[in-house]
Design a protein around this motif. Structure first.
Motif, PDB file in Angstrom:
ATOM      1  N   LEU A  19       0.845  -1.193   0.000  1.00 31.57           N
ATOM      2  CA  LEU A  19       0.000   0.000   0.000  1.00 31.57           C
ATOM      3  C   LEU A  19       0.880   1.242   0.000  1.00 31.57           C
ATOM      4  N   GLY A  20       0.644   2.141  -0.953  1.00 28.99           N
ATOM      5  CA  GLY A  20       1.477   3.338  -1.054  1.00 28.99           C
ATOM      6  C   GLY A  20       2.872   2.998  -1.537  1.00 28.99           C
ATOM      7  N   GLY A  21       2.964   2.054  -2.446  1.00 37.38           N
ATOM      8  CA  GLY A  21       4.249   1.523  -2.899  1.00 37.38           C
ATOM      9  C   GLY A  21       4.950   2.327  -3.963  1.00 37.38           C
ATOM     10  N   GLY A  22       4.485   3.554  -4.223  1.00 39.68           N
ATOM     11  CA  GLY A  22       5.184   4.426  -5.170  1.00 39.68           C
ATOM     12  C   GLY A  22       6.376   5.084  -4.509  1.00 39.68           C
ATOM     13  N   GLY A  23       6.901   6.123  -5.134  1.00 40.28           N
ATOM     14  CA  GLY A  23       8.047   6.862  -4.581  1.00 40.28           C
ATOM     15  C   GLY A  23       9.279   5.987  -4.497  1.00 40.28           C
ATOM     16  N   ALA A  35       5.862  -8.600  -5.506  1.00 43.45           N
ATOM     17  CA  ALA A  35       5.024  -7.541  -4.950  1.00 43.45           C
ATOM     18  C   ALA A  35       4.176  -6.864  -6.010  1.00 43.45           C
ATOM     19  N   VAL A  36       3.015  -6.394  -5.563  1.00 41.55           N
ATOM     20  CA  VAL A  36       2.165  -5.490  -6.338  1.00 41.55           C
ATOM     21  C   VAL A  36       2.149  -4.185  -5.557  1.00 41.55           C
ATOM     22  N   ALA A  37       2.662  -3.124  -6.167  1.00 37.83           N
ATOM     23  CA  ALA A  37       2.711  -1.815  -5.520  1.00 37.83           C
ATOM     24  C   ALA A  37       1.530  -0.988  -6.004  1.00 37.83           C
ATOM     25  N   ILE A  38       0.733  -0.492  -5.048  1.00 40.31           N
ATOM     26  CA  ILE A  38      -0.350   0.406  -5.427  1.00 40.31           C
ATOM     27  C   ILE A  38      -0.090   1.779  -4.825  1.00 40.31           C
ATOM     28  N   ASP A  39      -0.574   2.791  -5.508  1.00 41.76           N
ATOM     29  CA  ASP A  39      -0.494   4.158  -5.022  1.00 41.76           C
ATOM     30  C   ASP A  39      -1.637   4.918  -5.684  1.00 41.76           C
ATOM     31  N   ASN A  40      -2.124   5.965  -5.031  1.00 38.80           N
ATOM     32  CA  ASN A  40      -3.207   6.739  -5.627  1.00 38.80           C
ATOM     33  C   ASN A  40      -2.683   7.922  -6.437  1.00 38.80           C
ATOM     34  N   ARG A  41      -1.375   7.991  -6.614  1.00 37.66           N
ATOM     35  CA  ARG A  41      -0.773   9.050  -7.433  1.00 37.66           C
ATOM     36  C   ARG A  41       0.142   8.426  -8.485  1.00 37.66           C
ATOM     37  N   GLN A  42      -0.190   8.656  -9.742  1.00 36.24           N
ATOM     38  CA  GLN A  42       0.580   8.079 -10.841  1.00 36.24           C
ATOM     39  C   GLN A  42       2.039   8.526 -10.811  1.00 36.24           C
ATOM     40  N   GLU A  43       2.285   9.787 -10.465  1.00 34.96           N
ATOM     41  CA  GLU A  43       3.672  10.274 -10.439  1.00 34.96           C
ATOM     42  C   GLU A  43       4.518   9.530  -9.413  1.00 34.96           C
ATOM     43  N   GLU A  44       3.908   9.075  -8.321  1.00 35.28           N
ATOM     44  CA  GLU A  44       4.639   8.275  -7.334  1.00 35.28           C
ATOM     45  C   GLU A  44       4.981   6.893  -7.907  1.00 35.28           C
ATOM     46  N   LEU A  56      -2.314   2.000 -10.246  1.00 39.53           N
ATOM     47  CA  LEU A  56      -2.950   3.188  -9.691  1.00 39.53           C
ATOM     48  C   LEU A  56      -4.229   2.734  -8.999  1.00 39.53           C
ATOM     49  N   MET A  57      -4.280   2.893  -7.660  1.00 39.77           N
ATOM     50  CA  MET A  57      -5.415   2.363  -6.910  1.00 39.77           C
ATOM     51  C   MET A  57      -5.474   3.039  -5.545  1.00 39.77           C
ATOM     52  N   ASP A  58      -6.692   3.168  -5.031  1.00 37.12           N
ATOM     53  CA  ASP A  58      -6.946   3.707  -3.697  1.00 37.12           C
ATOM     54  C   ASP A  58      -6.937   2.553  -2.704  1.00 37.12           C
ATOM     55  N   ALA A  59      -6.146   2.679  -1.641  1.00 34.97           N
ATOM     56  CA  ALA A  59      -6.023   1.612  -0.642  1.00 34.97           C
ATOM     57  C   ALA A  59      -7.315   1.370   0.132  1.00 34.97           C
ATOM     58  N   SER A  60      -8.262   2.297   0.069  1.00 37.03           N
ATOM     59  CA  SER A  60      -9.531   2.103   0.777  1.00 37.03           C
ATOM     60  C   SER A  60     -10.582   1.426  -0.101  1.00 37.03           C
ATOM     61  N   ALA A  61     -10.227   1.121  -1.354  1.00 42.92           N
ATOM     62  CA  ALA A  61     -11.152   0.443  -2.285  1.00 42.92           C
ATOM     63  C   ALA A  61     -10.329  -0.459  -3.203  1.00 42.92           C
ATOM     64  N   LEU A  62      -9.824  -1.547  -2.655  1.00 41.23           N
ATOM     65  CA  LEU A  62      -8.927  -2.429  -3.401  1.00 41.23           C
ATOM     66  C   LEU A  62      -9.686  -3.270  -4.422  1.00 41.23           C
ATOM     67  N   LEU A  78       0.878   5.195   5.707  1.00 43.10           N
ATOM     68  CA  LEU A  78      -0.383   5.539   6.364  1.00 43.10           C
ATOM     69  C   LEU A  78      -0.459   7.018   6.718  1.00 43.10           C
ATOM     70  N   MET A  79       0.673   7.666   6.948  1.00 46.82           N
ATOM     71  CA  MET A  79       0.668   9.094   7.278  1.00 46.82           C
ATOM     72  C   MET A  79       0.100   9.940   6.143  1.00 46.82           C
ATOM     73  N   TYR A  80       0.127   9.418   4.931  1.00 49.85           N
ATOM     74  CA  TYR A  80      -0.379  10.156   3.774  1.00 49.85           C
ATOM     75  C   TYR A  80      -1.863   9.910   3.522  1.00 49.85           C
ATOM     76  N   MET A  81      -2.459   9.005   4.262  1.00 51.83           N
ATOM     77  CA  MET A  81      -3.872   8.666   4.086  1.00 51.83           C
ATOM     78  C   MET A  81      -4.694   9.407   5.129  1.00 51.83           C
ATOM     79  N   PRO A  82      -5.772  10.069   4.714  1.00 52.73           N
ATOM     80  CA  PRO A  82      -6.606  10.778   5.686  1.00 52.73           C
ATOM     81  C   PRO A  82      -7.079   9.836   6.789  1.00 52.73           C
ATOM     82  N   SER A  83      -7.077  10.329   8.011  1.00 53.90           N
ATOM     83  CA  SER A  83      -7.442   9.492   9.153  1.00 53.90           C
ATOM     84  C   SER A  83      -8.861   8.941   9.039  1.00 53.90           C
ATOM     85  N   ASP A  84      -9.747   9.665   8.344  1.00 54.46           N
ATOM     86  CA  ASP A  84     -11.129   9.193   8.248  1.00 54.46           C
ATOM     87  C   ASP A  84     -11.304   8.017   7.292  1.00 54.46           C
ATOM     88  N   ILE A  85     -10.292   7.680   6.496  1.00 54.52           N
ATOM     89  CA  ILE A  85     -10.400   6.491   5.629  1.00 54.52           C
ATOM     90  C   ILE A  85      -9.509   5.345   6.103  1.00 54.52           C
TER      91      ILE A  85
END
Length: 176
Positions: A19-23, A35-44, A56-62, A78-85
């Motif tokens: 999760l958040g495997g970009g950068g 591994a399968v790396a997902i990130d919600n930002r293509q540039e990452e 390119l995928m949102d970790a809250s909707a796999l 996880l620090m980059y993911m809003p606490s509410d999700i």
């Protein structure tokens, strides 16, 4: 700025969802095609090293079937993911883990990231590959700690199996 030294070994067997495997793509660097790396930002994802499959995928909707992975990892993401999700992220991680599969989290406590940013500089031994990187955020509601993640994982019916602290960071392993 906080400074930490971490060492990761190549010891996970089976398919891994990062999760958040970009950068810097730390997990992808170590495990490559395992591994399968997902990130919600293509540039990452574009910045991440070659090796893992990148989506390119949102970790809250796999978009994966239940029980598809032996391991789900979150390396300082996880620090980059809003606490509410984050609760939904834990629920989704649990859903895609096979029975007996593990959720692995490497992260740090954050008390405040506003008005000054929170920064953690890592000197990392990624299974023999040295890497120096920095993770940081600037955000008003950035509070996080290991106890919060433990509660979210338990709500997703994951059992805490390991809790380690060193250099101001923590590692948590949960079992489905």
């Amino acid at each position: 700025m906080m400074h930490a030294k971490l060492s990761l070994k190549k010891d996970l067997i089976g398919p891994i969802l990062d999760l958040g495997g970009g950068g810097e793509g730390v997990i992808g660097r170590i495990y490559g095609q395992q591994a399968v790396a997902i990130d919600n930002r293509q540039e990452e994802l574009d910045e991440a090293p070659d090796g893992p499959k990148k989506l390119l995928m949102d970790a809250s909707a796999l978009a994966f079937a239940p029980g598809e992975f032996s391991h789900v990892t979150a390396f300082f993401s996880l620090m980059y993911m809003p606490s509410d999700i984050q609760g939904q992220v834990f629920a989704e991680a649990a859903r895609v883990l096979c029975p007996g599969g593990c959720l692995h989290i490497w992260d740090t406590d954050i008390d405040s990231a506003f008005p000054d940013p929170f920064l953690v500089e890592l000197d990392l031994d990624a299974a023999g590959q040295p890497l120096r990187t920095c993770y940081g955020i600037i955000q008003e509601d950035a509070f996080q700690d290991a106890d919060r993640f433990i509660r979210l994982a338990q709500a997703a019916r994951l059992r805490l199996a390991a809790h380690q602290r060193h250099s101001g960071c923590f590692y948590l392993r949960f079992v489905k």
